[in-house]
Design a protein around this motif. Structure first.
Motif, PDB file in Angstrom:
ATOM      1  N   ARG A 391     -10.563   2.135  -2.912  1.00  0.00           N
ATOM      2  CA  ARG A 391      -9.320   2.268  -3.683  1.00  0.00           C
ATOM      3  C   ARG A 391      -8.299   1.218  -3.245  1.00  0.00           C
ATOM      4  O   ARG A 391      -7.531   0.725  -4.051  1.00  0.00           O
ATOM      5  CB  ARG A 391      -8.760   3.671  -3.486  1.00  0.00           C
ATOM      6  N   SER A 392      -8.256   0.898  -1.946  1.00  0.00           N
ATOM      7  CA  SER A 392      -7.401  -0.217  -1.508  1.00  0.00           C
ATOM      8  C   SER A 392      -7.955  -0.802  -0.221  1.00  0.00           C
ATOM      9  O   SER A 392      -8.681  -0.127   0.516  1.00  0.00           O
ATOM     10  CB  SER A 392      -5.957   0.241  -1.307  1.00  0.00           C
ATOM     11  N   SER A 394      -7.025  -3.841   3.028  1.00  0.00           N
ATOM     12  CA  SER A 394      -6.051  -4.754   3.614  1.00  0.00           C
ATOM     13  C   SER A 394      -6.459  -5.032   5.056  1.00  0.00           C
ATOM     14  O   SER A 394      -6.911  -4.140   5.766  1.00  0.00           O
ATOM     15  CB  SER A 394      -4.657  -4.116   3.569  1.00  0.00           C
ATOM     16  N   GLN A 401      -7.183  -6.117  12.467  1.00  0.00           N
ATOM     17  CA  GLN A 401      -6.776  -4.755  12.109  1.00  0.00           C
ATOM     18  C   GLN A 401      -6.911  -4.548  10.605  1.00  0.00           C
ATOM     19  O   GLN A 401      -6.386  -5.336   9.830  1.00  0.00           O
ATOM     20  CB  GLN A 401      -5.321  -4.527  12.554  1.00  0.00           C
ATOM     21  N   GLN A 403      -7.198  -1.640   7.126  1.00  0.00           N
ATOM     22  CA  GLN A 403      -7.038  -0.281   6.591  1.00  0.00           C
ATOM     23  C   GLN A 403      -7.672  -0.243   5.203  1.00  0.00           C
ATOM     24  O   GLN A 403      -7.401  -1.113   4.372  1.00  0.00           O
ATOM     25  CB  GLN A 403      -5.568   0.109   6.490  1.00  0.00           C
ATOM     26  N   SER A 405      -8.674   2.490   1.892  1.00  0.00           N
ATOM     27  CA  SER A 405      -8.678   3.839   1.337  1.00  0.00           C
ATOM     28  C   SER A 405      -9.736   3.892   0.250  1.00  0.00           C
ATOM     29  O   SER A 405     -10.114   2.859  -0.320  1.00  0.00           O
ATOM     30  CB  SER A 405      -7.303   4.232   0.802  1.00  0.00           C
ATOM     31  N   ARG A 478     -10.178   6.171  13.279  1.00  0.00           N
ATOM     32  CA  ARG A 478      -8.877   6.727  12.893  1.00  0.00           C
ATOM     33  C   ARG A 478      -8.883   6.972  11.381  1.00  0.00           C
ATOM     34  O   ARG A 478      -9.143   6.050  10.594  1.00  0.00           O
ATOM     35  CB  ARG A 478      -7.767   5.750  13.289  1.00  0.00           C
ATOM     36  N   ALA A 482      -3.095   6.114   6.118  1.00  0.00           N
ATOM     37  CA  ALA A 482      -2.338   5.553   4.992  1.00  0.00           C
ATOM     38  C   ALA A 482      -1.251   6.517   4.499  1.00  0.00           C
ATOM     39  O   ALA A 482      -0.229   6.088   3.967  1.00  0.00           O
ATOM     40  CB  ALA A 482      -3.282   5.201   3.849  1.00  0.00           C
ATOM     41  N   GLU A 486       4.028   9.492  10.479  1.00  0.00           N
ATOM     42  CA  GLU A 486       4.401   9.301  11.892  1.00  0.00           C
ATOM     43  C   GLU A 486       4.589   7.820  12.195  1.00  0.00           C
ATOM     44  O   GLU A 486       3.886   6.987  11.682  1.00  0.00           O
ATOM     45  CB  GLU A 486       3.302   9.882  12.783  1.00  0.00           C
TER      46      GLU A 486
ATOM     47  N   ILE B 387      -1.034  -7.265   0.878  1.00  0.00           N
ATOM     48  CA  ILE B 387      -0.415  -6.030   0.407  1.00  0.00           C
ATOM     49  C   ILE B 387      -1.301  -5.420  -0.685  1.00  0.00           C
ATOM     50  O   ILE B 387      -1.721  -6.131  -1.604  1.00  0.00           O
ATOM     51  CB  ILE B 387       0.988  -6.319  -0.147  1.00  0.00           C
ATOM     52  N   GLU B 389      -2.044  -1.595  -3.026  1.00  0.00           N
ATOM     53  CA  GLU B 389      -1.512  -0.290  -3.421  1.00  0.00           C
ATOM     54  C   GLU B 389      -2.382   0.834  -2.874  1.00  0.00           C
ATOM     55  O   GLU B 389      -3.579   0.877  -3.134  1.00  0.00           O
ATOM     56  CB  GLU B 389      -1.466  -0.219  -4.945  1.00  0.00           C
ATOM     57  N   VAL B 390      -1.769   1.741  -2.134  1.00  0.00           N
ATOM     58  CA  VAL B 390      -2.472   2.898  -1.580  1.00  0.00           C
ATOM     59  C   VAL B 390      -2.347   4.087  -2.524  1.00  0.00           C
ATOM     60  O   VAL B 390      -3.294   4.841  -2.733  1.00  0.00           O
ATOM     61  CB  VAL B 390      -1.876   3.262  -0.196  1.00  0.00           C
ATOM     62  N   ILE B 396       3.070   3.721  -2.902  1.00  0.00           N
ATOM     63  CA  ILE B 396       2.891   3.467  -1.463  1.00  0.00           C
ATOM     64  C   ILE B 396       2.035   2.207  -1.314  1.00  0.00           C
ATOM     65  O   ILE B 396       0.945   2.123  -1.880  1.00  0.00           O
ATOM     66  CB  ILE B 396       2.205   4.655  -0.762  1.00  0.00           C
ATOM     67  N   THR B 398       0.356  -0.779   1.380  1.00  0.00           N
ATOM     68  CA  THR B 398       0.043  -1.136   2.760  1.00  0.00           C
ATOM     69  C   THR B 398      -0.015  -2.648   2.874  1.00  0.00           C
ATOM     70  O   THR B 398      -0.169  -3.351   1.874  1.00  0.00           O
ATOM     71  CB  THR B 398      -1.278  -0.505   3.241  1.00  0.00           C
ATOM     72  N   GLY B 399       0.106  -3.147   4.083  1.00  0.00           N
ATOM     73  CA  GLY B 399       0.036  -4.585   4.325  1.00  0.00           C
ATOM     74  C   GLY B 399       0.441  -4.873   5.755  1.00  0.00           C
ATOM     75  O   GLY B 399       0.687  -3.956   6.540  1.00  0.00           O
ATOM     76  N   MET B 400       0.482  -6.152   6.077  1.00  0.00           N
ATOM     77  CA  MET B 400       0.799  -6.578   7.448  1.00  0.00           C
ATOM     78  C   MET B 400       2.039  -7.468   7.450  1.00  0.00           C
ATOM     79  O   MET B 400       2.323  -8.145   6.459  1.00  0.00           O
ATOM     80  CB  MET B 400      -0.353  -7.413   8.026  1.00  0.00           C
ATOM     81  N   ARG B 421       1.191  -3.067  10.861  1.00  0.00           N
ATOM     82  CA  ARG B 421       0.768  -2.643   9.517  1.00  0.00           C
ATOM     83  C   ARG B 421       1.808  -1.662   8.998  1.00  0.00           C
ATOM     84  O   ARG B 421       2.303  -0.821   9.753  1.00  0.00           O
ATOM     85  CB  ARG B 421      -0.597  -1.948   9.563  1.00  0.00           C
ATOM     86  N   ASN B 423       2.803   1.234   5.876  1.00  0.00           N
ATOM     87  CA  ASN B 423       2.447   2.080   4.730  1.00  0.00           C
ATOM     88  C   ASN B 423       3.773   2.621   4.227  1.00  0.00           C
ATOM     89  O   ASN B 423       4.377   3.487   4.877  1.00  0.00           O
ATOM     90  CB  ASN B 423       1.509   3.213   5.141  1.00  0.00           C
ATOM     91  N   HIS B 461       8.458   2.088   7.229  1.00  0.00           N
ATOM     92  CA  HIS B 461       7.424   2.767   8.010  1.00  0.00           C
ATOM     93  C   HIS B 461       6.294   1.838   8.462  1.00  0.00           C
ATOM     94  O   HIS B 461       5.503   1.357   7.643  1.00  0.00           O
ATOM     95  CB  HIS B 461       6.823   3.917   7.185  1.00  0.00           C
ATOM     96  N   SER B 463       2.870   1.807  10.600  1.00  0.00           N
ATOM     97  CA  SER B 463       1.927   2.847  11.026  1.00  0.00           C
ATOM     98  C   SER B 463       0.979   2.395  12.127  1.00  0.00           C
ATOM     99  O   SER B 463       0.458   3.230  12.866  1.00  0.00           O
ATOM    100  CB  SER B 463       1.108   3.318   9.818  1.00  0.00           C
ATOM    101  N   GLU B 464       0.696   1.077  12.211  1.00  0.00           N
ATOM    102  CA  GLU B 464      -0.235   0.608  13.246  1.00  0.00           C
ATOM    103  C   GLU B 464       0.152  -0.795  13.674  1.00  0.00           C
ATOM    104  O   GLU B 464       0.898  -1.493  12.977  1.00  0.00           O
ATOM    105  CB  GLU B 464      -1.671   0.631  12.720  1.00  0.00           C
TER     106      GLU B 464
END
Lengths: 486, 468
Positions: A391-392, A394, A401, A403, A405, A478, A482, A486, B387, B389-390, B396, B398-400, B421, B423, B461, B463-464
């Motif tokens: 779905r995504s 990056s 690193q 991520q 989804s 982990r 996404a 936190e 970047i 889309e999550v 939302i 994501t990207g760096m 990173r 989100n 935000h 996240s990592e």
């Protein structure tokens, strides 16, 4: 075509080129889409032209033209020489090319049913039926289908004497069901997301995908996702379906092994790589069960990275990238091979079209099959999550690193596939992730997935790459980051 | 070979790089006339023709030397026919009489191979366009040698400072003619130049980039100096804990995030229920300090003043003081919604409809140094990367972070920071904007160029964290 190639090489030589190679390419493409029961895109395109690459005063120049006349290709060759002379103003060292044989050959990839000979009516009819099957499920708010076909003819000639003609036909298709409800949009795709699955082959591939059989299932899953539980935020065991693992290979193995990235040539755009040359033959990239190759040979399968010769006239090869978990090889070119001690290019220079310079690209970068079956893998997992269909995606510009989804996931509890989970995601550091792989499914479950839209280079080039993968298991990953707050 | 297809004369004067120029507009118009003549002979009354010509050149450098140096020249003809309520498009770069006839026949055959489309509109008639001037003759004739010398100077700066430079210097010109059998005729030409540079010092990097119709608008050496100074400050980054931070986003970072909203403003996306504005138009989704328009006529924008069907582009206020008010419409989506087309349609046939391609985000009066001076603790973000889309409804992403992330403490930039990173919901981000700077044309790598301000945003935000 050979006359245009020959004349442009003659002009380049006369104007001082120490080396030149030329590609005439003819590209034919057909795009069909439907949306909500109606035809969306219905188009075809054709492009033909010539690109010539020259070395003058130890530096590169490249020019291209669509003016396929003796004067047109001659002027193009002259322009390439002038550009190379300008390049020499800011060179560090002279271009040095690894030796390669001279080949005169003609090759054609597998294609049982030429998709351009299949009536468009039949192609649209199949898509519209699949579209209707998606919409037949209550709760589906948008149905989409697509087919894409590409026929690529290339005529390559070099000043060394090679003359190579290749023809490749690429076919692809996909269907997507989207469901909007309350405050969420969920979707499911088959056989893969973002345009579906693509291979080197003809219309026989489309028929084999059996879109109509799978449409009701993915439509029902798209709707069911709304009432599924949210994927938890945790650290644990992850099983990836084959298509998602194919993209994981693409991003966290395929790109970092491109030698032009490693050498800083992509630093301004696509980025560099954590795989500095000192890591070759030293880095434990993955667990010992992981073996990854870059294989452009037809023996590997009909992938988007399959050919007989690359776009600088080097024969297709199989290169060990990760052998028993250890980092063993890069994707290389004639110019970069000697920089990592190779005597010969790995044959990975590819170009999108006649108007683009060949560059190092993935071929078929594939995880070799293991011994498990999906059933045994699930039965052997006490507590985990199975994720399918990207779905995504990056990853950082040095490929550490990442991520991802996926569209859908399922809980695995005590060896059984359980409830559906929505909004799944996972993340990690490349080498930690690959070192956590402890099970890979076997050849019966291995598919050579096609990624048709890999972008790289300036000007940007889009290339198709292949990634063979079977479902595999990873530990201590982990999960759910996404959607973390936190 | 068509008489309109002349080989361009290539200058090979000693010391001069090869120069190629666009064809005169009359040659492109002649191609359209030729097509209409052939179409008439084939009994095709409704035809739309796009003729596009591109001349581009790009000098690419890395490791303080040029490693790619390319030029291209191409012309393509794209034909759309309408036959009995059906339409299809075929594109070719072969413009001989026989090839054009064959292309028209292919388009007619494709069109006939589908069911009738009850929503298909007839080809539009003549339109009037507001002129825009975006062609710079000096940019059109910028030579390979001039680009190479500018690159050489930037590389020398890097070498003198013990750094490594990589980047591009490109220049080009393009023109498009759109004509149809109902008498519509639109034409547009522009030039474009771009300089982008990354400076590396050890494992530290920084970056600067500019893009304009006229290469004299920016100074490659000033950009190289900016990237060089920042790379020097980016050495030995510290690792910070993940969490929510006040961020100061430079315009390139703002551009790359807001660019992901562009298709959400399409009426077709809203109708298809895949826009984040579906069922939310008129609601206060963003802060009152956010106003977004689409304006191709803005002096810092590029692009043609007409859409894929030749409808004049209008300036549209999309978000007014945080409230999404308007969408953009093609002719088809406008008819369905009982609205007026806004001139944002894509070339037909397509399933996407339309989109705003010239976004302008209204700026404020707080300069970037003032944002830094007014920040007790936060992060200064040079640029974002990869970047995706999550989640589409809360948008939302994501990207760096990339090429320079710095800690701001008590109004000062104090230390470089390891890349994070993120989100982050774009909608939530646009509710948390504390300050905006002046808006200018910005360019990056994830979105097309637009006019945006730098922004100071609370609770962004991360996240990592990665390893550099």
């Amino acid at each position: 075509m050979w006359d245009y190639c020959g004349h442009s090489l003659d002009v380049a030589r006369l104007r001082g080129a120490a080396y030149a190679d030329v590609r005439v390419m003819h590209l034919l493409q057909r795009d069909l889409t439907t949306k909500g029961g109606s035809v969306g895109t219905l188009g075809q395109s054709e492009s033909i032209g010539l690109g010539i690459r020259v070395v003058v005063n130890g530096a590169w120049g490249f020019a291209s033209t669509d003016q396929l006349t003796r004067d047109g290709v001659g002027a193009c060759a002259a322009q390439a020489v002038a550009i190379a002379k300008a390049s020499a103003l800011a060179k560090k060292s002279d271009v040095r090319l690894a030796p390669e044989g001279v080949y005169v050959d003609s090759w054609q990839g597998p294609c049982q049913k030429d998709p351009f000979e299949i009536p468009v009516e039949a192609q649209l009819d199949l898509l519209l039926k699949a579209d209707a099957a998606l919409r037949a499920v209550k709760g589906v708010t948008l149905s989409e289908t697509d087919m894409q076909f590409r026929k690529i003819d290339s005529w390559f000639a070099s000043s060394a004497g090679s003359k190579i003609h290749q023809r490749r036909v690429h076919s692809g298709c996909g269907i997507v069901a989207t469901s909007f409800k309350d405050d969420a949009i969920q979707k499911r795709s088959y056989p893969n997301s973002f345009g579906g699955q693509h291979v080197l082959g003809g219309y026989e591939f489309i028929e084999a995908m059996d879109l109509l059989k799978h449409a009701p299932r993915i439509a029902e899953e798209a709707v069911a996702l709304h009432s599924a539980a949210q994927c938890p935020e945790t650290r644990g065991t992850l099983i990836l379906g084959g298509s998602q693992l194919g993209l994981q290979i693409h991003e966290s193995v395929g790109h970092p092994i491109e030698l032009d990235r490693v050498l800083g040539q992509e630093a301004n755009f696509a980025g560099t790589s954590f795989l500095t040359v000192d890591q070759l033959n030293h880095l434990r990239y993955a667990s010992p069960i992981v073996n990854i190759v870059a294989d452009a040979r037809i023996a590997h399968g009909p992938g988007l990275g399959t050919f007989a010769y690359d776009d600088e006239g080097v024969t297709a090869q199989c290169i060990d990238i990760i052998k028993d978990g250890e980092f063993r090889g890069y994707l290389s070119s004639r110019e970069t091979a000697h920089l990592v001690g190779l005597q010969r290019s790995g044959g990975t220079m590819r170009t999108e079209s006649w108007n683009r310079l060949p560059m190092i690209r993935m071929t078929n970068v594939s995880l070799l099959p293991g011994t498990w079956t999906p059933e045994n893998l699930i039965a052997d997992t006490d507590d985990g999550i199975l994720m399918e269909t990207n779905r995504s995606w990056s990853i950082d510009d040095r490929r550490y690193q990442f991520q991802f989804s996926t569209e859908i996931a399922w809980e695995i509890k005590k060896g059984k596939k359980g409830r559906m989970l929505k909004n799944p995601s996972y993340s990690g550091i490349t080498t930690e992730f690959w070192n956590s792989c402890d099970a890979i499914c076997g050849a019966d479950h291995w598919v050579l997935w096609g990624t048709p839209n890999c972008g790289k280079g300036q000007p940007m080039q889009t290339m198709g790459t292949g990634h063979g993968a079977a479902p595999a298991r990873f530990r201590n990953v982990r999960i759910g980051t996404a959607f973390s707050n936190e | 070979m068509s008489p309109t297809r002349k080989t361009r004369e290539v200058s090979t004067r000693r010391g001069a790089a090869a120069e190629v120029q666009l064809r005169p507009e009359r040659e492109l118009r002649a191609i359209t006339s030729q097509i209409f003549r052939i179409a008439k002979s084939l009994g095709l009354p409704e035809v739309e023709v796009h003729v596009d010509e591109v001349i581009d050149a790009l000098t690419r450098f890395a490791n303080n030397a040029i490693h790619q140096h390319v030029a291209e020249h191409g012309l393509s003809v794209s034909l759309r026919v309408v036959v009995d309520g059906r339409t299809a498009r075929v594109t070719t770069n072969r413009i001989e009489e026989d090839a054009l006839r064959s292309t028209l026949e292919s388009a007619a055959s494709l069109a006939a191979s589908q069911p009738k489309d009850p929503g298909l509109l007839p080809i539009p008639g003549k339109q009037k366009y507001r002129p825009v001037r975006r062609f710079s003759a000096p940019t059109a004739s910028l030579s390979a040698e001039i680009r190479a010398r500018a690159v050489k100077t930037a590389c020398a700066l890097a070498e003198n400072k013990g750094q490594v430079a990589a980047g591009i210097f490109s220049s080009g010109q393009s023109q498009t003619v759109l004509a149809n059998s109902q008498g519509l005729f639109a034409s547009y030409r522009q030039t474009q130049a771009e300089f982008s540079v990354t400076m590396q010092q050890g494992s530290a990097t920084s970056w600067a980039k500019a893009n304009a119709a006229d290469y004299r608008v920016f100074d490659p050496q000033q950009l190289a100096r900016k990237a060089s100074e920042r790379a020097e400050r980016a050495i030995n980054p510290v690792e910070l804990a993940t969490g929510r931070y006040t961020v100061i986003l430079e315009p390139a970072a703002v551009l790359d995030l807001i660019g992901f909203l562009y298709y959400d403003f399409a009426a077709t996306a809203v109708r298809d229920q895949r826009s984040c504005f579906s069922e939310r138009l008129g609601l206060p989704l963003m802060g009152k300090n956010i106003t977004i328009s689409d304006d191709v006529y803005h002096p810092e924008q590029l692009g043609a003043p007409f859409d894929g069907e030749g409808i004049p582009r209008q300036r549209i206020v999309l978000v007014e003081q945080g409230v999404p008010r308007n969408l953009v419409y093609s002719r088809r989506s406008a008819k369905k919604a009982h609205k007026t087309p806004t001139g944002h349609g894509f070339a037909l046939p397509n399933e996407y409809g339309e989109a705003p391609m010239n976004l302008v985000v209204e700026g404020g009066k707080t300069s970037l140094p003032e944002m830094i001076a007014g920040t007790d603790r936060g992060l200064l973000v040079t640029r974002l990367w990869y970047i995706r889309e999550v989640e589409p409804y809360e948008k939302i992403m994501t990207g760096m972070t990339r090429d320079g992330l710095f800690l701001v403490e008590k109004g000062q930039v104090t230390r470089p920071v390891r890349n994070f990173r993120f989100n982050q919901s774009i909608l939530q981000m646009l509710r948390n904007v504390e300050a905006l700077g002046p808006s200018h044309r910005a360019t990056a790598e994830e979105s097309f160029e637009m006019v945006v301000p730098p922004m100071k945003i609370r609770e962004f935000h991360f996240s990592e964290v990665t390893k550099f």
